[in-house]
Design an enzyme around this catalytic site. Structure first.
Site, mmCIF file in Angstrom:
data_model
loop_
_atom_site.group_PDB
_atom_site.id
_atom_site.type_symbol
_atom_site.label_atom_id
_atom_site.label_comp_id
_atom_site.label_asym_id
_atom_site.label_seq_id
_atom_site.Cartn_x
_atom_site.Cartn_y
_atom_site.Cartn_z
ATOM 1 N N HIS A 126 -10.535 -5.948 8.368
ATOM 2 C CA HIS A 126 -11.627 -5.983 7.217
ATOM 3 C C HIS A 126 -13.046 -5.164 7.208
ATOM 4 O O HIS A 126 -13.759 -5.012 6.417
ATOM 5 C CB HIS A 126 -11.886 -7.297 6.655
ATOM 6 C CG HIS A 126 -10.628 -7.841 6.222
ATOM 7 N ND1 HIS A 126 -9.574 -8.535 6.833
ATOM 8 C CD2 HIS A 126 -10.303 -8.441 4.932
ATOM 9 C CE1 HIS A 126 -8.782 -9.246 6.170
ATOM 10 N NE2 HIS A 126 -9.154 -9.144 4.715
ATOM 11 N N GLU A 135 0.902 -1.178 0.254
ATOM 12 C CA GLU A 135 -0.086 0.117 -0.162
ATOM 13 C C GLU A 135 1.064 1.228 0.014
ATOM 14 O O GLU A 135 0.341 2.132 -0.748
ATOM 15 C CB GLU A 135 -1.071 -0.038 1.234
ATOM 16 C CG GLU A 135 -2.255 -0.850 1.234
ATOM 17 C CD GLU A 135 -1.704 -2.421 1.419
ATOM 18 O OE1 GLU A 135 -2.596 -3.231 1.138
ATOM 19 O OE2 GLU A 135 -0.577 -2.678 1.913
#
Length: 333
Positions: free
Chosen positions: A138, A69
């Protein structure tokens, strides 16, 4: 490459498909727009938001990236410096933190650091929030970290129509935009009107008029607020539902106007309550509409603990019942 198709008339779409169509329209309109992220190419992303876009626009404009990321955001910064308008996907909300330094130290600061001479037209798409029964990292709601950071714009659509238009408006911005997508609503359908946007990117909207109490939220919480308003109506209480849409900057005037009318406010969010967007709203309303309030501003939020295992998320996440409990408290104050 197959012909590019864009929406030409009103239609009903799931929120995820509305974002897909918004991305398609933006890419067809401007060759500088490109997409980057993990598994966004042939797979179309975990939630299929970028489905078929690589087939239409090619792998040079829809790039599958390594699982890194910080590298994705850093690459987007370099591309923006070269005149591109990159849109990157963070696969899940909790995966954004490896890129936190790039976002808050570099992306948010570069324009100011160069006295406005360098713009950063980067959009970071973040599927966020709970209600999908997923594992740790998540189902988080990290929007307050970025709303707190000067130099970043932060928005969160709640309807397919807003999602379709707001992603295009975010891409057109010369400032970096964190685009928080309520993943629990990806499959919720609504009408999309391609003729004109319903509002500017950073405008608050009244989703349902009411007279007795204002309830405000963003993203997936707006659905819960509308459910609460429907139940309350049957019990004789009229709730005005306000959809923030933008978390930084916040368009306060419609909210203040609503509070001045109803005299009461309940702020709802999936994120933890401490040092949050809801905290800021409560403080701002208390500062600017104090003499209109007939009761203290109340907050409904996730609890100040890490997001629990999936089987406990129903206890952790606010719903219409918890909103109505707060409404009852403020109405009886």
């Amino acid at each position: 490459m197959s012909p590019v198709t864009t929406l030409t008339e009103r239609t009903t779409l799931p929120l995820a498909r509305a974002i897909n169509e918004g991305l398609r329209t933006a890419m067809a309109s401007d060759d500088r727009v490109l997409l980057m992220g993990e598994d966004i190419g042939p797979l179309g992303g975990v939630f299929r938001v970028t489905d078929k876009l690589q087939a239409e626009f090619g792998s040079a404009r829809v790039l599958d990236t390594p699982l890194a990321e910080a590298g994705i955001v850093g690459s987007a910064i370099g591309l923006a410096m070269r005149g591109y308008r990159p849109v990157i996907e963070i696969q899940f909300d909790g995966f954004i933190f490896p890129a936190f330094n790039q976002i808050v130290t570099q992306l948010a600061k570069i324009t100011n650091r160069h006295d406005g001479k360098i713009s950063m037209p980067v959009v970071i798409r973040v599927p966020y929030g709970g209600h999908i029964g997923a594992v740790e990292h998540h189902q988080e709601s990290p929007e307050a970290y970025f709303a707190h950071t000067p130099g970043l714009r932060v928005v969160a659509p709640s309807t397919p129509n807003d999602a379709y238009w707001m992603i295009q408006q975010a891409i057109q911005s010369d400032d970096p935009v964190l685009f928080f997508e309520p993943k629990a609503k990806y499959w919720q359908k609504g009408e999309v009107d391609p003729a004109a946007p319903s509002a500017e990117l950073h405008r608050t909207r009244v989703a349902r008029p009411g007279t007795d109490c204002t309830v405000v939220g963003h993203g997936a919480m707006v659905t819960a607020l509308l459910q609460a308003a429907e139940i309350a109506q049957g019990e004789g209480t009229s709730l005005e539902v306000v959809d923030l849409r933008s978390l930084s900057p916040i368009d306060y005037e419609p909210l203040l106007d609503s509070v001045r009318k109803t005299g009461r406010l309940v702020v709802a969010q999936e994120a933890q309550g401490g040092a949050s967007v809801g905290s800021e709203i409560a403080a701002h309303v208390a500062e600017h509409a104090f003499y209109s309030l007939q009761a203290p501003v109340l907050r409904v939020s996730g609890y100040d603990v890490p997001f629990p295992p999936a089987r406990l998320e129903g206890l952790y996440l606010p719903d219409a019942d918890r909103v109505l409990e707060a409404v009852d408290r403020t109405m009886h104050y």
